[in-house]
Design a protein around this motif. Sequence first.
Motif, PDB file in Angstrom:
ATOM      1  N   SER A  42     -59.845 -72.204  17.713  1.00 59.79           N
ATOM      2  CA  SER A  42     -58.828 -73.240  17.825  1.00 59.79           C
ATOM      3  C   SER A  42     -57.704 -72.735  18.714  1.00 59.79           C
ATOM      4  CB  SER A  42     -58.245 -73.613  16.456  1.00 59.79           C
ATOM      5  OG  SER A  42     -59.225 -74.174  15.614  1.00 59.79           O
ATOM      6  N   ILE A  43     -57.016 -73.681  19.352  1.00 63.97           N
ATOM      7  CA  ILE A  43     -55.822 -73.340  20.122  1.00 63.97           C
ATOM      8  C   ILE A  43     -54.670 -74.181  19.598  1.00 63.97           C
ATOM      9  CG2 ILE A  43     -56.873 -72.458  22.230  1.00 63.97           C
ATOM     10  CD1 ILE A  43     -56.729 -75.300  23.385  1.00 63.97           C
ATOM     11  N   ALA A  44     -53.558 -73.517  19.311  1.00 58.58           N
ATOM     12  CA  ALA A  44     -52.394 -74.190  18.735  1.00 58.58           C
ATOM     13  C   ALA A  44     -51.325 -74.366  19.817  1.00 58.58           C
ATOM     14  CB  ALA A  44     -51.839 -73.384  17.572  1.00 58.58           C
ATOM     15  N   LEU A  45     -50.869 -75.609  19.984  1.00 59.23           N
ATOM     16  CA  LEU A  45     -49.900 -75.919  21.025  1.00 59.23           C
ATOM     17  C   LEU A  45     -48.743 -76.743  20.472  1.00 59.23           C
ATOM     18  CD1 LEU A  45     -52.952 -76.104  22.419  1.00 59.23           C
ATOM     19  CD2 LEU A  45     -51.613 -76.709  24.428  1.00 59.23           C
ATOM     20  N   ILE A  46     -47.557 -76.474  21.005  1.00 60.62           N
ATOM     21  CA  ILE A  46     -46.387 -77.329  20.747  1.00 60.62           C
ATOM     22  C   ILE A  46     -46.028 -78.004  22.068  1.00 60.62           C
ATOM     23  CG2 ILE A  46     -44.039 -77.481  19.848  1.00 60.62           C
ATOM     24  CD1 ILE A  46     -44.485 -74.864  18.361  1.00 60.62           C
ATOM     25  N   SER A  47     -45.282 -77.303  22.912  1.00 62.76           N
ATOM     26  CA  SER A  47     -44.842 -77.870  24.187  1.00 62.76           C
ATOM     27  C   SER A  47     -46.012 -78.242  25.081  1.00 62.76           C
ATOM     28  CB  SER A  47     -43.928 -76.885  24.918  1.00 62.76           C
ATOM     29  OG  SER A  47     -42.813 -76.538  24.131  1.00 62.76           O
TER      30      SER A  47
ATOM     31  N   VAL B 180     -57.475 -68.524  15.488  1.00 61.46           N
ATOM     32  CA  VAL B 180     -56.584 -69.446  16.185  1.00 61.46           C
ATOM     33  C   VAL B 180     -55.705 -68.684  17.168  1.00 61.46           C
ATOM     34  CG1 VAL B 180     -54.746 -71.165  15.908  1.00 61.46           C
ATOM     35  CG2 VAL B 180     -56.556 -70.989  14.183  1.00 61.46           C
ATOM     36  N   GLY B 181     -55.580 -69.220  18.368  1.00 61.32           N
ATOM     37  CA  GLY B 181     -54.669 -68.655  19.357  1.00 61.32           C
ATOM     38  C   GLY B 181     -53.422 -69.499  19.454  1.00 61.32           C
ATOM     39  N   ILE B 182     -52.271 -68.860  19.593  1.00 59.47           N
ATOM     40  CA  ILE B 182     -51.006 -69.581  19.624  1.00 59.47           C
ATOM     41  C   ILE B 182     -50.026 -68.879  20.577  1.00 59.47           C
ATOM     42  CG2 ILE B 182     -50.034 -68.303  17.660  1.00 59.47           C
ATOM     43  CD1 ILE B 182     -48.693 -70.923  16.774  1.00 59.47           C
ATOM     44  N   GLY B 183     -49.076 -69.628  21.083  1.00 58.08           N
ATOM     45  CA  GLY B 183     -47.994 -69.050  21.858  1.00 58.08           C
ATOM     46  C   GLY B 183     -48.114 -69.290  23.349  1.00 58.08           C
TER      47      GLY B 183
ATOM     48  N   LEU C  57     -56.962 -67.273  10.715  1.00 59.00           N
ATOM     49  CA  LEU C  57     -55.897 -66.343  11.075  1.00 59.00           C
ATOM     50  C   LEU C  57     -55.514 -66.604  12.522  1.00 59.00           C
ATOM     51  CD1 LEU C  57     -57.436 -63.842  12.806  1.00 59.00           C
ATOM     52  CD2 LEU C  57     -58.286 -63.389  10.503  1.00 59.00           C
ATOM     53  N   ALA C  58     -54.218 -66.455  12.809  1.00 58.89           N
ATOM     54  CA  ALA C  58     -53.688 -66.812  14.118  1.00 58.89           C
ATOM     55  C   ALA C  58     -53.096 -65.603  14.820  1.00 58.89           C
ATOM     56  CB  ALA C  58     -52.622 -67.900  13.974  1.00 58.89           C
ATOM     57  N   PHE C  59     -53.448 -65.439  16.090  1.00 56.48           N
ATOM     58  CA  PHE C  59     -52.884 -64.391  16.933  1.00 56.48           C
ATOM     59  C   PHE C  59     -51.942 -65.001  17.968  1.00 56.48           C
ATOM     60  CE2 PHE C  59     -57.038 -62.274  15.886  1.00 56.48           C
ATOM     61  CZ  PHE C  59     -56.498 -61.209  15.178  1.00 56.48           C
ATOM     62  N   GLY C  60     -50.803 -64.345  18.208  1.00 56.79           N
ATOM     63  CA  GLY C  60     -49.895 -64.819  19.236  1.00 56.79           C
ATOM     64  C   GLY C  60     -48.527 -64.168  19.082  1.00 56.79           C
ATOM     65  N   ALA C  61     -47.717 -64.261  20.142  1.00 60.50           N
ATOM     66  CA  ALA C  61     -47.838 -65.188  21.251  1.00 60.50           C
ATOM     67  C   ALA C  61     -48.730 -64.614  22.360  1.00 60.50           C
ATOM     68  CB  ALA C  61     -46.457 -65.506  21.823  1.00 60.50           C
ATOM     69  N   LEU C  62     -49.697 -65.437  22.773  1.00 57.62           N
ATOM     70  CA  LEU C  62     -50.629 -65.015  23.798  1.00 57.62           C
ATOM     71  C   LEU C  62     -50.014 -65.086  25.188  1.00 57.62           C
ATOM     72  CD1 LEU C  62     -53.810 -66.793  22.419  1.00 57.62           C
ATOM     73  CD2 LEU C  62     -53.214 -64.382  22.209  1.00 57.62           C
TER      74      LEU C  62
ATOM     75  N   PRO D 175     -45.981 -66.230  27.294  1.00 60.22           N
ATOM     76  CA  PRO D 175     -44.559 -66.470  27.037  1.00 60.22           C
ATOM     77  C   PRO D 175     -44.345 -67.865  26.442  1.00 60.22           C
ATOM     78  CG  PRO D 175     -44.855 -65.433  29.168  1.00 60.22           C
ATOM     79  CD  PRO D 175     -46.236 -65.770  28.672  1.00 60.22           C
ATOM     80  N   SER D 176     -43.563 -67.917  25.361  1.00 62.96           N
ATOM     81  CA  SER D 176     -43.383 -69.156  24.607  1.00 62.96           C
ATOM     82  C   SER D 176     -41.969 -69.706  24.761  1.00 62.96           C
ATOM     83  CB  SER D 176     -43.674 -68.898  23.122  1.00 62.96           C
ATOM     84  OG  SER D 176     -43.284 -69.990  22.324  1.00 62.96           O
ATOM     85  N   GLN D 177     -41.876 -71.002  25.081  1.00 63.47           N
ATOM     86  CA  GLN D 177     -40.577 -71.663  25.144  1.00 63.47           C
ATOM     87  C   GLN D 177     -39.957 -71.781  23.756  1.00 63.47           C
ATOM     88  OE1 GLN D 177     -40.675 -75.425  27.296  1.00 63.47           O
ATOM     89  NE2 GLN D 177     -42.413 -74.713  28.530  1.00 63.47           N
ATOM     90  N   VAL D 178     -40.793 -72.006  22.757  1.00 59.49           N
ATOM     91  CA  VAL D 178     -40.298 -72.224  21.395  1.00 59.49           C
ATOM     92  C   VAL D 178     -39.850 -70.918  20.761  1.00 59.49           C
ATOM     93  CG1 VAL D 178     -40.924 -73.067  19.100  1.00 59.49           C
ATOM     94  CG2 VAL D 178     -41.748 -74.262  21.133  1.00 59.49           C
ATOM     95  N   LYS D 179     -40.616 -69.846  21.000  1.00 56.76           N
ATOM     96  CA  LYS D 179     -40.276 -68.524  20.447  1.00 56.76           C
ATOM     97  C   LYS D 179     -40.264 -67.496  21.576  1.00 56.76           C
ATOM     98  CE  LYS D 179     -42.001 -69.065  15.715  1.00 56.76           C
ATOM     99  NZ  LYS D 179     -42.864 -68.462  14.667  1.00 56.76           N
ATOM    100  N   PRO D 180     -39.205 -67.498  22.387  1.00 54.70           N
ATOM    101  CA  PRO D 180     -39.165 -66.589  23.540  1.00 54.70           C
ATOM    102  C   PRO D 180     -39.166 -65.114  23.170  1.00 54.70           C
ATOM    103  CG  PRO D 180     -37.038 -67.673  23.210  1.00 54.70           C
ATOM    104  CD  PRO D 180     -38.012 -68.362  22.318  1.00 54.70           C
TER     105      PRO D 180
END
Length: 221
Positions: free
Chosen positions: A197-202, A177-180, A134-139, A141-146
């Motif tokens: 786990s940590i989930a990253l895009i940018s 999982v942490g995301i954002g 299970l994923a929590f976020g945005a932890l 500020p996110s460029q992809v999902k502001p």
Amino acid sequence: MTQFNQHFAKGLYGITPEWEDKERLLLAIEAACRGGMQVLQWRQKKLQAAETLALALYAKAICHRYHCQFFINDSVQLALDCGADGVHIGRDDGSVAEARKACQAQGQDLLIGVSCYNDIKLAQQAIVERVDYLAFGALFPSQVKPAAVAASLSLFAQAKAAIQDLQLSATERPALVGIGGIDRHSARSVVEAGADSIALISGLFETDDIEATARYLGTLF
């Protein structure tokens, strides 16, 4: 079974950026894999289904060459069509039960991860449904999902308490999982808060040296 590993692989979790240059994207995926990325989520919302299937198969082949799990965002059917290891589903992507029913209908099995945003009740439900993560976020500020909802790092402790209450074994409990907005500067705080786990895009794919960034992030685990 489509998976080479029937358990969710903890550690660095990459999510594909939506670049127009697909050759650049595939090269970036390979660089992250060389650096030790454990999971890749294929997230390409702007592509037509036929186009994304072909590219997803290329990306999966790269990932499996480096023993990196390959997940599909949103679409259980696409995950089944390309023989992915798992699927990530959000609030509007159907239920866990529906995903499992679709897998059963095609004689396949998928690891399942779900978005819980900043909602511990969604997390508790996901734990009961025996999801793989299970994923929590945005932890951050996110460029992809502001406009994404803000999630607190304290959610990891709350989720672990919920898991403990159910007395789940190590093999039964979902990964967290942490995301954002996570990057190399904030990643350590997420791991220390309890993320598996940590989930990253940018924070991964927009860096100057993707392989080196992936290698550094992997050391946090």
